[in-house]
Design an enzyme around this catalytic site. Structure first.
Site, short mmCIF file in Angstrom:
data_model
loop_
_atom_site.label_atom_id
_atom_site.label_comp_id
_atom_site.label_asym_id
_atom_site.label_seq_id
_atom_site.Cartn_x
_atom_site.Cartn_y
_atom_site.Cartn_z
N GLY A 15 -31.63 65.58 -14.04
CA GLY A 15 -30.31 65.95 -14.59
C GLY A 15 -30.10 65.31 -15.69
O GLY A 15 -28.83 65.21 -16.22
N VAL A 67 -35.05 69.48 -7.35
CA VAL A 67 -35.33 68.27 -6.79
C VAL A 67 -35.03 68.48 -5.22
O VAL A 67 -35.39 67.45 -4.59
CB VAL A 67 -34.20 67.17 -7.51
CG1 VAL A 67 -34.34 66.84 -8.59
CG2 VAL A 67 -32.76 67.47 -6.73
N SER A 145 -21.02 57.88 -6.53
CA SER A 145 -19.59 58.21 -6.80
C SER A 145 -18.76 57.02 -5.97
O SER A 145 -18.91 56.63 -4.98
CB SER A 145 -19.56 59.44 -6.22
OG SER A 145 -17.94 59.88 -6.57
N TYR A 158 -19.38 66.20 -0.20
CA TYR A 158 -19.54 65.42 -1.57
C TYR A 158 -19.58 64.14 -1.07
O TYR A 158 -20.65 63.26 -1.31
CB TYR A 158 -18.66 65.80 -2.55
CG TYR A 158 -19.20 64.93 -3.83
CD1 TYR A 158 -20.15 65.16 -4.67
CD2 TYR A 158 -18.34 63.96 -4.09
CE1 TYR A 158 -20.39 64.60 -5.69
CE2 TYR A 158 -18.60 63.27 -5.27
CZ TYR A 158 -19.76 63.71 -5.96
OH TYR A 158 -19.97 62.82 -7.37
N ALA A 160 -19.87 62.31 1.65
CA ALA A 160 -20.86 62.06 2.56
C ALA A 160 -22.32 61.89 2.08
O ALA A 160 -22.81 60.89 2.25
CB ALA A 160 -21.10 63.02 3.99
N LYS A 162 -22.70 61.25 -1.09
CA LYS A 162 -22.79 60.01 -1.99
C LYS A 162 -22.73 58.72 -1.06
O LYS A 162 -23.47 57.89 -1.78
CB LYS A 162 -21.64 60.14 -3.14
CG LYS A 162 -21.90 61.38 -4.11
CD LYS A 162 -23.13 61.22 -4.62
CE LYS A 162 -23.31 62.16 -5.90
NZ LYS A 162 -24.38 62.12 -6.82
#
Length: 252
Positions: A15, A67, A145, A158, A160, A162
Site C-alpha cells: 500500500g 494482499v 490504528s 475495522y 477488531a 486493527k
C-alpha cells in the site's frame, strides 16, 4: 540523523502508493533505502511515485499485489527477491476502512475487512519473516490504528481488525527478537488521506471534536515514527510496541 540512515537497506511497503504508506516510502527513500512498493489497481500512480523517487536519485520498484490472496503474496515475495534482493524492512500499510452500524454490517463486509487488514498483514509477513530470521536482521512494522484501543461508532469490523494487528505484533515479536528481527506497530490517529475523506461529514465532525490537537494529522507526521522503528540503532530496542501518533485521541 545518521542514527536514522537507511543507506544500504531495502524496504518493502505494501500500500505504498497512497496515504501513510506513500509518506513512509518517500521518507525511507530520502534516508537512502531501496524501496519496493505494492499497490492494487493503481499502476499509474505507483509508477509515478517510483519515477519521482528515481528523479531524486533513489531506487524504487513497483508491483501489484492483492494482499488477501496467498498465491499473489507468494509471487510478490519472488518478485521482490528478483527486483530488490533481500528485504530488511517490511511495512504492512495496505488497508481498508469503512463505517457501517453493527446491526447493518454484513458478513461479507466483516470478512473483507479482516481479509485485507489482518489476513493481509499475516500473509505478507509470513513470506518475508523467515528470510529475516535467516539473515539475523529485520524490521517488521505493521500499521494499526488508535481505534484498536478506543473503538468508535459504526466501525466494529475495522476496530477488531486493527486490534488483531496489535495482538499479532506483540506475539510475533517474541519469535523475532532473539534473531535480530524487531516487530512493532504504529497506531495513527485520524490522518488526512483519501480514506478519511470517504467518511461522512457527521463522522468527521464527531472525530474532530474528540481531538485535543484540534486538527487531523498529516501523513508526513506519521512517517517519522516508521523511520524510528526501521532504523538500525534507533529501532533496536523497540520490541512488540505499538507507537501511537494520534493527536491525543488515545493517551496510553
Amino acid at each position: 540523523m545518521e542514527s536514522f540512515s537507511l543507506k544500504g537497506r531495502t524496504a518493502f511497503v505494501t500500500g505504498g502508493n497512497t496515504g501513510i504508506g506513500r509518506a513512509i516510502v518517500q521518507l525511507f527513500a530520502a534516508q537512502g533505502a531501496k524501496v519496493g512498493i505494492s499497490h492494487i489497481g493503481d499502476a499509474a500512480g505507483a509508477q509515478a511515485l517510483a519515477d519521482e523517487l528515481a528523479a531524486s536519485g533513489a531506487e524504487a520498484a513497483v508491483t501489484e499485489c492483492d494482499v488477501t490472496d496467498a498465491n499473489a503474496v507468494a509471487r510478490l515475495n519472488a518478485w521482490s527477491r528478483e527486483h530488490l534482493g533481500p528485504v530488511d524492512i517490511l511495512v504492512n500499510a495496505a488497508g481498508i476502512s469503512g463505517e457501517t452500524p453493527f446491526v447493518d454490517l454484513s458478513i461479507d463486509e466483516w470478512d473483507r475487512m479482516m481479509a485485507v487488514n489482518l489476513r493481509g498483514t499475516f500473509l505478507v509477513t509470513k513470506q518475508f519473516f523467515a528470510d529475516m530470521i535467516a539473515q539475523k536482521y529485520g524490521r517488521v512494522i505493521n500499521i494499526a490504528s488508535q481505534l484498536a484501543y478506543k473503538g468508535t461508532y459504526d466501525m466494529s469490523h475495522y476496530c477488531a481488525s486493527k486490534a488483531g494487528v496489535v495482538g499479532f505484533t506483540r506475539a510475533l515479536s517474541y519469535e523475532g527478537a532473539p534473531h535480530g528481527v524487531t516487530v512493532n506497530a504504529i497506531a495513527p490517529g485520524p490522518v488526512e488521506t483519501a480514506m478519511l475523506a470517504s467518511f461522512t461529514n457527521e463522522w468527521r465532525a464527531m472525530k474532530f471534536a474528540q481531538l485535543p490537537a484540534g486538527r487531523f494529522g498529516e501523513t508526513g507526521e506519521i512517517a517519522p515514527t516508521a523511520l524510528l522503528l526501521a532504523s538500525e540503532t534507533g529501532g533496536a530496542y523497540f520490541i512488540g510496541q505499538t507507537l501511537s501518533p494520534n493527536g491525543g485521541d488515545v493517551m496510553l
